[in-house]
Design a protein around this motif. Sequence first.
Motif, PDB file in Angstrom:
ATOM      1  N   ILE A  37      13.805  45.979  19.724  1.00 22.29           N
ATOM      2  CA  ILE A  37      13.584  44.961  18.696  1.00 22.29           C
ATOM      3  C   ILE A  37      12.878  43.753  19.307  1.00 22.29           C
ATOM      4  O   ILE A  37      11.894  43.242  18.759  1.00 22.29           O
ATOM      5  N   ALA A  38      13.367  43.296  20.446  1.00 20.82           N
ATOM      6  CA  ALA A  38      12.781  42.126  21.106  1.00 20.82           C
ATOM      7  C   ALA A  38      11.348  42.405  21.554  1.00 20.82           C
ATOM      8  O   ALA A  38      10.467  41.545  21.418  1.00 20.82           O
ATOM      9  N   GLY A  39      11.102  43.603  22.082  1.00 15.41           N
ATOM     10  CA  GLY A  39       9.754  43.962  22.527  1.00 15.41           C
ATOM     11  C   GLY A  39       8.756  43.964  21.388  1.00 15.41           C
ATOM     12  O   GLY A  39       7.636  43.442  21.508  1.00 15.41           O
ATOM     13  N   ALA A  82      17.811  43.331  28.211  1.00 15.90           N
ATOM     14  CA  ALA A  82      18.852  42.753  27.360  1.00 15.90           C
ATOM     15  C   ALA A  82      20.222  43.010  27.963  1.00 15.90           C
ATOM     16  O   ALA A  82      20.470  44.063  28.540  1.00 15.90           O
ATOM     17  N   GLU A  83      21.093  42.036  27.812  1.00  9.49           N
ATOM     18  CA  GLU A  83      22.510  42.194  28.128  1.00  9.49           C
ATOM     19  C   GLU A  83      23.250  41.968  26.819  1.00  9.49           C
ATOM     20  O   GLU A  83      23.214  40.876  26.262  1.00  9.49           O
ATOM     21  N   THR A  89      24.095  38.332  22.719  1.00  4.91           N
ATOM     22  CA  THR A  89      23.152  38.990  23.617  1.00  4.91           C
ATOM     23  C   THR A  89      22.284  37.942  24.301  1.00  4.91           C
ATOM     24  O   THR A  89      22.075  36.856  23.760  1.00  4.91           O
ATOM     25  N   ALA A  90      21.826  38.274  25.492  1.00  2.19           N
ATOM     26  CA  ALA A  90      20.895  37.433  26.243  1.00  2.19           C
ATOM     27  C   ALA A  90      19.719  38.317  26.638  1.00  2.19           C
ATOM     28  O   ALA A  90      19.887  39.504  26.943  1.00  2.19           O
ATOM     29  N   LEU A  91      18.524  37.735  26.624  1.00  2.00           N
ATOM     30  CA  LEU A  91      17.311  38.510  26.877  1.00  2.00           C
ATOM     31  C   LEU A  91      16.450  37.867  27.949  1.00  2.00           C
ATOM     32  O   LEU A  91      16.341  36.635  28.024  1.00  2.00           O
ATOM     33  N   ASP A  92      15.824  38.710  28.761  1.00  4.60           N
ATOM     34  CA  ASP A  92      14.807  38.294  29.725  1.00  4.60           C
ATOM     35  C   ASP A  92      13.535  39.026  29.364  1.00  4.60           C
ATOM     36  O   ASP A  92      13.538  40.259  29.242  1.00  4.60           O
TER      37      ASP A  92
END
Length: 151
Positions: A37-39, A82-83, A89-92
């Motif tokens: 989703i983030a990508g 993602a964690e 959630t946290a994202l890098d």
Amino acid sequence: MTDSERSVESTPVTRKGGGSAATRGRTTIADGVVEKIAGMAARDVVGVHAMGSGLSRTFGAVRDRVPGGGGAKASVTRGVKAEVGEVQTALDLEIVVDYGVSIGDVAGAVRENVIAAVERMTGLEVVEVNIAVSDVKLPDEEEEEPESRLQ
């Protein structure tokens, strides 16, 4: 309004187990789901040329062309980590931006788009989106993995 109309507007029906059906059980969301989703959300932002470092993009281009290499998932999640917890959630993210764009503006737009998409689709609270800009794509620069070289 008649009595029969009033009964239709009453509170949701609860069944024998107590509580609504939506609250019976637990839903877990895998890290990979949030990464996809983030990508996708990050790639939608104008000024983002690519995701991931040069090395990961090169390996990814090769993997995308190998049958059974998991190319589709890998290309969408490239540059995203993602964690995922139970409710947060946290994202890098690692991105490559186009030359001439404001890196701060692009990073801000990526954050907003990613947070909106992940929270809307998963219901998780996004506590942070860390963005590393690993490269700038120059207008006259060739792509790192031209089709002819990798076939």
